[in-house]
Scaffold this active site. Structure first.
Site, PDB file in Angstrom:
ATOM      1  N   LYS A 182      52.636 127.783  14.388  1.00  0.00           N
ATOM      2  CA  LYS A 182      51.579 127.913  15.505  1.00  0.00           C
ATOM      3  C   LYS A 182      52.326 129.054  16.518  1.00  0.00           C
ATOM      4  CE  LYS A 182      48.117 124.792  17.568  1.00  0.00           C
ATOM      5  NZ  LYS A 182      47.925 123.588  17.935  1.00  0.00           N
TER       6      LYS A 182
HETATM    7  O1  G3P Z   1      45.556 121.843  19.634  1.00  0.00           O
HETATM    8  C1  G3P Z   1      45.028 122.842  20.469  1.00  0.00           C
HETATM    9  C2  G3P Z   1      43.708 122.137  21.368  1.00  0.00           C
HETATM   10  O2  G3P Z   1      42.987 121.405  20.127  1.00  0.00           O
HETATM   11  C3  G3P Z   1      43.674 121.443  22.800  1.00  0.00           C
HETATM   12  O3  G3P Z   1      42.923 120.944  23.137  1.00  0.00           O
HETATM   13  O4  G3P Z   1      41.398 119.045  24.429  1.00  0.00           O
HETATM   14  O5  G3P Z   1      43.626 120.277  25.188  1.00  0.00           O
HETATM   15  O6  G3P Z   1      41.692 121.615  25.255  1.00  0.00           O
HETATM   16  P1  G3P Z   1      42.215 120.625  24.608  1.00  0.00           P
END
Ligand code: G3P
Length: 217
Positions: A83
């Site tokens: 990533k």
């Molecule tokens: O993995 C990245 C992403 O899914 C993060 O989500 O909820 O932290 O915006 P969030």
């Protein structure tokens, strides 16, 4: 549509694998912090649970540093997707890594223009963050629709991995648009099972069944 779980919690990943819903796993530095375990050990253990892509994120910001970290991470298992952030160095690393046959997930995508250049760099996955987009007053799903259209126009094989998913409707809307993958926290994937009419229906059938006095088998 493929479902990835957005967690580094091994117990949650095992539970989801048993449901048959799990097609892959995404992690990020915040999720590793939350899990409270060694990053490499955690990713290695996840690789014993799923054959699907497992995103492991580099933390270096420069190309050489990203490549050094990617080298460590991709040795863990053949299904590791490196990533990288959507930056110039990130896309340079993406081009190099995918050229070598390594899966790459380009993360922190917030515009169609960014998604377009990630596809040009050969990304295996592009991760638009719909929830964080909604948080600042944009419609995350409009972004998914734009990316779907652009990738279709040019037959890009980069998979749209909808990230920052906060609720089941994000998944349903993304599926309607034709996104390839949704990555969601375990809680959201589990919410997909729920409907109050299902619970009411079960309760009604059970009540009537008990009144028959019968047993199966
Ligand atoms: O993995 C990245 C992403 O899914 C993060 O989500 O909820 O932290 O915006 P969030």
């Amino acid at each position: 549509m493929k479902f990835f779980v957005d967690t580094a919690d091994i117990a949650e990943i095992r539970e989801l694998a048993d449901t048959g819903l799990l097609d892959g796993v995404t992690t990020n530095p915040s999720l590793i912090k939350k899990a409270g375990r060694d990053f490499i050990e955690t990713v290695r253990e996840i690789a014993t649970i799923t054959d699907g892509p497992i995103s492991a994120e580099v933390v270096a910001l420069d190309y050489d540093g990203m490549m050094r970290e990617a080298e460590v991470l991709r040795k863990i298992a053949r299904n590791i997707a490196i990533k990288v952030p959507l930056t110039r160095d990130g896309l340079k690393a993406c081009k190099r890594l995918t050229g070598d046959g390594t899966l790459v997930n380009v993360t922190l995508c917030f515009s169609a223009a960014q998604a377009l250049i990630a596809a040009k760099a050969g990304a295996s996955f592009i991760s638009p963050f719909v929830g964080r987009h909604d948080d600042v007053g944009f419609n995350g799903m409009d972004l998914i629709a734009d990316i779907r259209m652009i990738y279709a126009n040019y037959d890009y094989s980069t998979e749209i991995l909808v990230a920052s998913v906060r609720h089941p409707m994000h998944i349903v809307e993304a599926a309607k648009i034709g996104a390839d993958v949704a990555t969601a926290p375990t809680k959201v994937l589990m919410q997909l099972f729920n409907h109050p009419l299902t619970d009411l229906g079960i309760a009604g059938f059970l009540k009537d069944w008990q009144a028959t006095g019968q047993a199966i088998g």
